[in-house]
Design a protein around this motif. Structure first.
Motif, PDB file in Angstrom:
ATOM      1  N   GLN A  65      39.050  33.730  45.831  1.00  0.00           N
ATOM      2  CA  GLN A  65      39.099  34.201  44.453  1.00  0.00           C
ATOM      3  C   GLN A  65      39.257  33.044  43.483  1.00  0.00           C
ATOM      4  O   GLN A  65      38.585  32.971  42.439  1.00  0.00           O
ATOM      5  CB  GLN A  65      40.259  35.183  44.289  1.00  0.00           C
ATOM      6  N   GLU A  74      32.500  33.661  38.881  1.00  0.00           N
ATOM      7  CA  GLU A  74      33.124  34.822  38.237  1.00  0.00           C
ATOM      8  C   GLU A  74      33.771  34.371  36.940  1.00  0.00           C
ATOM      9  O   GLU A  74      34.324  33.267  36.857  1.00  0.00           O
ATOM     10  CB  GLU A  74      34.173  35.467  39.147  1.00  0.00           C
ATOM     11  N   GLU A  78      35.895  39.137  34.448  1.00  0.00           N
ATOM     12  CA  GLU A  78      35.632  39.771  35.745  1.00  0.00           C
ATOM     13  C   GLU A  78      36.855  39.673  36.645  1.00  0.00           C
ATOM     14  O   GLU A  78      37.140  40.597  37.420  1.00  0.00           O
ATOM     15  CB  GLU A  78      34.416  39.116  36.398  1.00  0.00           C
ATOM     16  N   ILE A  82      38.724  42.684  38.664  1.00  0.00           N
ATOM     17  CA  ILE A  82      38.975  42.581  40.103  1.00  0.00           C
ATOM     18  C   ILE A  82      40.466  42.759  40.403  1.00  0.00           C
ATOM     19  O   ILE A  82      40.847  43.417  41.378  1.00  0.00           O
ATOM     20  CB  ILE A  82      38.450  41.234  40.627  1.00  0.00           C
ATOM     21  N   SER A 125      36.790  43.365  46.378  1.00  0.00           N
ATOM     22  CA  SER A 125      35.471  42.823  46.714  1.00  0.00           C
ATOM     23  C   SER A 125      34.358  43.769  46.274  1.00  0.00           C
ATOM     24  O   SER A 125      33.249  43.327  45.958  1.00  0.00           O
ATOM     25  CB  SER A 125      35.377  42.536  48.216  1.00  0.00           C
ATOM     26  N   SER A 128      34.028  42.989  42.717  1.00  0.00           N
ATOM     27  CA  SER A 128      33.360  41.688  42.605  1.00  0.00           C
ATOM     28  C   SER A 128      31.847  41.853  42.751  1.00  0.00           C
ATOM     29  O   SER A 128      31.074  41.287  41.963  1.00  0.00           O
ATOM     30  CB  SER A 128      33.890  40.736  43.676  1.00  0.00           C
ATOM     31  N   GLN A 132      29.189  41.049  39.796  1.00  0.00           N
ATOM     32  CA  GLN A 132      28.169  40.028  40.056  1.00  0.00           C
ATOM     33  C   GLN A 132      26.756  40.616  39.915  1.00  0.00           C
ATOM     34  O   GLN A 132      25.884  40.019  39.271  1.00  0.00           O
ATOM     35  CB  GLN A 132      28.351  39.466  41.465  1.00  0.00           C
TER      36      GLN A 132
END
Length: 267
Positions: A65, A74, A78, A82, A125, A128, A132
């Motif tokens: 991370q 990231e 973001e 997360i 995740s 994420s 993304q």
């Protein structure tokens, strides 16, 4: 005849290139989940010094991370999303483990009520990936329902994961609500310079299915354990697809709502 053949050949080549580009961008969007799965596999076969396996997984997730933010993969916004998913996922994990839905049988120093802290990163995740993919494919929402309908539906789906243990399971009613609310909603996404569209509900199903596939891989490598896997690993029940589908819907609705709110804020 030759011209027609060349045209078909060109279209097939362009289609193959687009599919390859789409696959590459999806793979880049999945970096965090890939690291988690690779870590699950490696830590099961490599002797680990000093700390239990679950704690090493936590350190790996934290390191990944940090690197993603540090490298610019990231953004800080973001990271906030997360982190929110990590907390939401951890709360759900604590409750489900308490209810006996699944277990984390291995030892670990960084556990909360029997749940290792790395488990929240499995939910993070998913966030994420969504963040993304949203950025890489320049996601646009078409005919998106009003905030005042989306938020209660997302909250209802999330809380049903808790309340169905004590009351009736509303998952199919909530699924019907999703179909009705998003009947006219589409997601537009870019691959290169080309724009494609698909129904929102179809994207939910596809992501939910692939997460179920990932869940089978995760349980095989000992990320967690269902009661029927205590003696020997077996395929996760197909019924879990509906649970993951609803979780994906919650995830997507949260990310979409936060993205839309961010877009409306003045620069």
């Amino acid at each position: 005849m030759n011209a027609s053949f060349q045209k078909v050949e060109t279209q097939m080549l362009q289609g193959t290139l687009q599919l390859t580009r789409f696959g590459f961008e999806q793979a880049m969007s999945c970096l965090f989940p890939v690291v988690i799965f690779a870590s699950l596999a490696l830590t099961q076969v490599i002797p680990l010094p000093l700390l239990p396996r679950y704690d090493w997984l936590l350190l790996i997730c934290l390191g990944m991370q940090w690197w993603m933010v540090r490298s610019g993969l990231e953004t800080k916004d973001e990271l906030k999303v997360i982190t929110l998913f990590h907390l939401i996922g951890l709360a759900l994990e604590v409750f489900k483990v308490h209810m006996g839905s699944w277990a984390y049988p291995e030892e670990g120093f960084f556990k909360v009520l029997g749940v290792p802290l790395y488990s929240g990163f499995m939910y993070a995740s998913v966030a994420s990936y969504l963040c993304q993919a949203w950025r890489r494919h320049d996601i646009q929402l078409i005919n998106w329902p009003t905030f005042w309908l989306v938020v209660p539906l997302a909250a209802g789906i999330y809380f049903n994961f808790f309340t169905h243990h004590f009351w009736i399971d509303l998952r199919w009613w909530l699924s019907g609500g999703v179909v009705l609310l998003f009947w006219r909603s589409w997601v537009a996404y870019k691959v290169g310079d080309s724009v494609y569209k698909m129904p929102i509900s179809l994207s939910f199903v596809l992501i939910g299915f692939f997460i179920w596939v990932a869940e089978n891989i995760a349980t095989f490598f000992g990320a967690w354990q269902y009661p029927n896997q205590a003696d020997m690993w077996s395929l996760v029940h197909l019924g879990k697809i509906s649970s993951w589908l609803l979780l994906v819907i919650v995830s997507f609705l949260i990310v979409a709502t936060l993205k839309l709110v961010k877009q409306k804020q003045p620069e």
